[in-house]
Design a protein around this motif. Structure first.
Motif, short mmCIF file in Angstrom:
data_model
loop_
_atom_site.label_atom_id
_atom_site.label_comp_id
_atom_site.label_asym_id
_atom_site.label_seq_id
_atom_site.Cartn_x
_atom_site.Cartn_y
_atom_site.Cartn_z
N LEU A 161 -19.66 -24.63 -2.63
CA LEU A 161 -20.15 -23.44 -3.32
C LEU A 161 -19.83 -23.51 -4.80
O LEU A 161 -18.72 -23.88 -5.18
N VAL A 184 -23.94 -17.08 -6.13
CA VAL A 184 -23.25 -18.28 -5.62
C VAL A 184 -24.32 -19.29 -5.20
O VAL A 184 -25.29 -18.93 -4.56
N GLU A 186 -25.18 -22.81 -3.13
CA GLU A 186 -24.68 -23.76 -2.14
C GLU A 186 -25.23 -25.13 -2.54
O GLU A 186 -26.44 -25.34 -2.52
N PRO A 414 -14.10 -21.86 -7.45
CA PRO A 414 -14.17 -23.28 -7.11
C PRO A 414 -13.76 -24.15 -8.29
O PRO A 414 -14.08 -23.85 -9.44
N SER A 440 -13.50 -28.36 -5.21
CA SER A 440 -14.65 -27.97 -4.40
C SER A 440 -15.76 -28.99 -4.51
O SER A 440 -16.68 -29.03 -3.70
#
Lengths: 544, 378
Positions: A161, A184, A186, A414, A440
């Motif tokens: 993310l 956000v 992905e 992240p 992340s």
């Protein structure tokens, strides 16, 4: 050395240079391709006069001299033309009659490369091989509670993310109340990091974009690429492919006039906005595009005159401090896209990274933090900055992650790690190690240049002329004669190859660890290293 | 791999039923330990549903410290179930002074408190007792909760049960969970024994939770005092369930969506896609990575089973109205409820949650691809 050359304090012999050209008279066809291709004109046609002594055993014939000439290759020893070891001469030679060889001792060139009081500047990398990432092993193999996973057959969710994730309580509350929830994305955890249009040639840039688009549209891999500071071509800004692009804004704001003007015509939002505060290769130094590379196209996109060097200031001039800068810029950028696009800062690896992170945790808009370690590459920098400034990425990212764990914010901000990921060719292993230390996702630059376009750079100071537009592969040049060497489709194909093989290797790492349902961010119990101090520093296991 | 067995019945059952089922599945566990969770109790406890029951193992010294501690707070013993054990334990079972099952009356000062407040205090007291026990090594406390008994011990389940005399007539429960332990990656520590319990929620698991460390770190950073321990990687399943119900106020159907969320392709076509995407992102650190079969019990007496994302562990549920059992293996189910319609046995797969509600009339199953029955109670 020519016979009439004076010996001065800075006179160097071929032996004094870092690279010596070995040339075989027997094999050479005198085709001239090597001298034509050499980016720095280190070799030239040599006309050699050779004396042969003739002494006959027959006393009636007097001894004498015969003078012949032969043609060949002469290596220049002027520091401005010293061989850079790129070995393009070898690549183009039909008979492999020529090759550069690394000197068997430290060169003397380094003491004379500051003529006119200008220290050495170059592109490339830090020139230190190895590193802690290559030494980290994945030790927690699921053996007791079989079956371990099958990297080839099981399903894997290798996504991450990018964006500020709210704590569950808040997120669900805002969802039911129609409150604002930060955007956000992905995305795939391997991001092509910031390399600007200008630093890279048009063919390289287009090839990368094309490869990324193919990965997204055909292979359903949500790979993202960051523009670097240099704007974005107008057609891309107005295309649906902008959603695969992270736009970078840095202290020179190059290209942002064009971007702002394109805003009303954008069909898609960009993936994210990266605000660059620092770069791992040259911390505390701004971006630099040297005048060689500022041609008409680059000048137009960046909104500057042609043929001038473009040094970005080290700091964002309009703010007093990074706290203020982060707060103001993040909010301005959010506002520009109607709070629909994540905005995050990128800093160079530093012992002050924790302080920056602590600021971000209190800024509800900060969408992440990218940290670029000392092994990051660059198109142009002072040699001293590249070689001696910066912080290794492993301990930096680990400290930051553990700090987030302490605060309970590990899912909220992240961290993205960059700088030397895959510098020894171990891309998946390095990336997985960083992810398990707490990143992340990871950003790559040099690796994709080497793997997708055949960049010749290595950790032994080879080539490294990205800064002056002479890239012999056409990757970082704005000279059409050079960048035409790079085929856009070939680059795109290689980008796809790199990602597919990375994906397989990453699965081959996480599957034996028993992980497939989510990216193993912070799975530090899987890591071990054969160095007690490093193990303690990274809070991972010491194994011998 | 540990073996699991759970049963829910309208009439109280002896825990020996579960022990027998574990014994049938003995090929799957090494007899290194057993854990029992009893709820909705019969016998003498049937008439004291509100009285908190303390379960644990104590040394003689520990009992004295416990009595002093509880007296000081004002807890009075309401009922004590004495477990008298032979002087010599069977091979593999440690010698203990006291196995304690004791119901208390709340202190007078607590009488005006709301149940929520009482329960919160019970948790604090259990944690305090656990801490005291760990300091001196004289107390091991499994649960302190109304209508709940927990027993855990090292050794072969059948031998332990006989040693403790669990076949006694006055010990029965309508909800029983039992685990036969296969000792693997952690040292034998009774706090690492399943089932795990917190504030009325209990789960037991077999397999290995490979995402343990990030989940543990996340739970421990939630700022809730009950999220401690983690002697086993499976304790997080109980705490995730507790977090979901108590902190997020979500239904049991969402548990599977938290621990093993759907991938994007499935989410796209899901009627609750938006909610589930948010849930997946915001609870990302609670995603488990099996192989795991989880059986759990809720305060409302529901019993459920879920599997990991790839269904790498066996598990079956079956029975008849009034009595349903969950078992690692069909032979365990056969031993407990032989007279059932076996064609109705259900083995939950990678998307399923199998629930037997408190009415014990049917096995309710829901798949992650189905719409959620309701989003939030609010």
């Amino acid at each position: 050395m020519q016979s009439n050359t004076a010996v001065t304090v800075s006179t160097l012999s071929v032996k004094d240079l870092p690279w010596q050209i070995l040339w075989s008279k027997d094999k050479c066809t005198l085709c001239g391709r090597c001298t034509a291709v050499c980016p720095v004109h280190a070799i030239e046609l040599g006309v050699f006069r050779k004396r042969r002594v003739r002494a006959s055993l027959n006393f009636s014939e007097p001894p004498g001299n015969a003078f012949d000439i032969y043609h060949g290759i002469r290596q220049r020893t002027d520091p401005a033309y010293a061989c850079i070891g790129c070995a393009m001469c070898n690549m183009v030679c039909p008979n492999t009659a020529i090759t550069p060889c690394r000197s068997d001792e430290a060169d003397k060139l380094r003491y004379h490369i500051d003529r006119g009081g200008q220290p050495r500047r170059r592109g490339g990398r830090r020139n230190v091989a190895g590193g802690v990432l290559d030494r980290i092993k994945f030790i927690r193999i699921s053996m007791l509670t079989d079956p371990a996973l099958d990297a080839g057959r099981h399903e894997f969710e290798l996504r991450t993310l990018l964006g500020r994730v709210l704590p569950p309580e808040e997120n669900l509350k805002f969802l039911s109340e129609n409150g604002w929830i930060p955007p956000v994305r992905e995305i795939y955890p391997l991001i092509i990091g910031s390399m600007s249009f200008g630093a890279l040639s048009p063919t390289m840039w287009e090839g990368l974009q094309l490869g990324v688009t193919y990965l997204n549209e055909e292979l359903k891999m949500p790979v993202r690429i960051c523009t670097g500071e240099g704007g974005c071509p107008p057609r891309l800004l107005r295309s649906r492919f902008l959603k695969y692009v992270i736009l970078q804004i840095a202290s020179g704001y190059f290209g942002w006039d064009e971007i702002i003007h394109a805003l009303p015509e954008m069909k898609e939002d960009p993936c994210a906005i990266e605000i660059k505060y620092g770069q791992g290769a040259k911390p505390g130094d701004g971006g630099l595009l040297m005048w060689y590379k500022v041609n008409k196209l680059i000048a137009a996109i960046r909104g500057v005159p042609e043929g001038v060097s473009l040094p970005s200031p080290p700091t964002h001039q309009t703010q007093y401090s990074i706290e203020e800068s982060v707060a103001k810029m993040i909010q301005s950028m959010y506002m520009a896209w109607g709070f629909r696009v994540p905005v995050y800062p990128k800093i160079s690896g530093s012992s002050t990274a924790l302080a920056v992170l602590n600021n971000l945790t209190r800024n509800p808009f900060a969408a992440g933090l990218a940290i670029d370690g000392e092994d990051g590459g660059t198109g142009a920098a002072y040699n001293v900055s590249m070689n001696h400034m910066g912080h290794p990425i492993a301990s930096n990212i680990r400290d930051c992650y553990l700090n987030l764990v302490k605060l309970g914010d590990q899912n909220e901000i992240p961290l993205f790690a960059g700088g030397g990921v895959g510098k020894s060719g171990n891309l998946a292993a390095n990336a997985a190690a960083l992810i398990m230390l707490g990143a992340s996702g990871v950003q790559i630059g040099k690796y994709i240049m080497q793997a997708a376009a055949g960049c010749l750079g290595s950790e032994t100071d080879r080539c490294n002329v990205c800064n002056i537009g002479l890239c012999p592969k056409g990757i970082t040049s704005q000279d059409p004669r050079l960048y035409r060497r790079l085929d856009v489709d070939d680059v795109a194909q290689r980008v796809v190859d790199v990602y597919l093989s990375f994906d397989t290797e990453l699965k081959k790492i996480v599957a034996p660890l028993g992980r497939s349902t989510s990216l193993p961010i912070g799975m530090s119990d899987a890591l071990g290293i054969d160095d007690r101090a490093a193990a303690d520093r990274l809070s991972i296991q010491y194994v011998v | 791999m540990c073996r699991l067995f759970a049963i829910t019945s309208e009439e109280p059952l002896s825990p020996m039923l579960a022990i027998d089922a574990l014994d049938v599945m003995r090929e799957g566990h090494d007899g290194s330990g057993v854990g029992l969770f009893l709820r909705d109790l019969g016998g003498p406890f049937d008439h004291m549903k509100e009285a908190p029951i303390l379960s644990g193992i104590f040394t003689d010294e520990g009992i004295k410290r416990l009595d002093d501690f509880m007296m000081n707070i004002g807890f009075l013993t309401k009922f004590r179930m004495s477990i008298r054990v032979p002087k010599t334990p069977p091979p593999g079972v440690p010698k203990r002074d006291v196995y304690l099952i004791r119901a208390y009356d709340y202190p007078e000062a607590w009488e005006q408190l709301a149940n929520e407040e009482k329960y919160a205090r019970l948790l604090i007291l259990r944690l305090e007792l656990r801490k005291m026990g760990e300091e001196n090594g004289d107390m091991i406390v499994f649960s302190f909760w109304p209508d709940v008994i927990m027993i855990k011990e090292i050794g072969d389940p059948y031998r332990v049960a006989q040693h403790l005399g669990l076949d006694r007539e006055d010990l029965g429960a309508r909800v029983i969970m039992a685990q036969g332990r296969q000792n693997t990656n952690y040292a034998i520590n009774l706090y690492a024994c399943h089932p795990f319990f917190i504030e009325g929620f209990a789960t037991m698991t077999n397999g290995e939770n490979t995402a343990f460390i990030p989940i543990k770190e996340y739970l421990m950073s939630r700022g809730f005092h009950g999220y401690i321990g983690y002697n086993s990687d499976s304790e997080v399943f109980t705490h995730i369930l507790h977090y979901m119900k108590k902190k997020l106020d979500l239904g049991l159907e969402t548990y599977k969506h938290i621990i093993t969320p759907l991938q994007e392709d499935d989410l796209e076509s899901h009627p609750n896609a938006d909610f589930l995407r948010h849930l997946k992102r915001t609870c990302r650190r609670l995603i488990i990575d099996g192989p795991n079969c989880v059986i759990g019990s809720l305060p409302d007496h529901s019993l459920f089973m879920v599997q990991d994302r790839k269904k790498l562990r066996p598990g079956v549920v079956g029975g008849r109205p009034g009595m349903y059992a969950f078992s690692s293996e069909i032979c365990g189910l056969d031993a407990a409820i032989p007279d059932r319609d076996k064609s109705q046995d259900f083995q939950p797969m990678h998307l399923d949650t199998a629930i037997v509600r408190p009415d014990r009339q049917e096995v309710h199953t829901c798949s992650q691809t189905q719409p959620l029955p309701y989003l939030r109670s609010a």
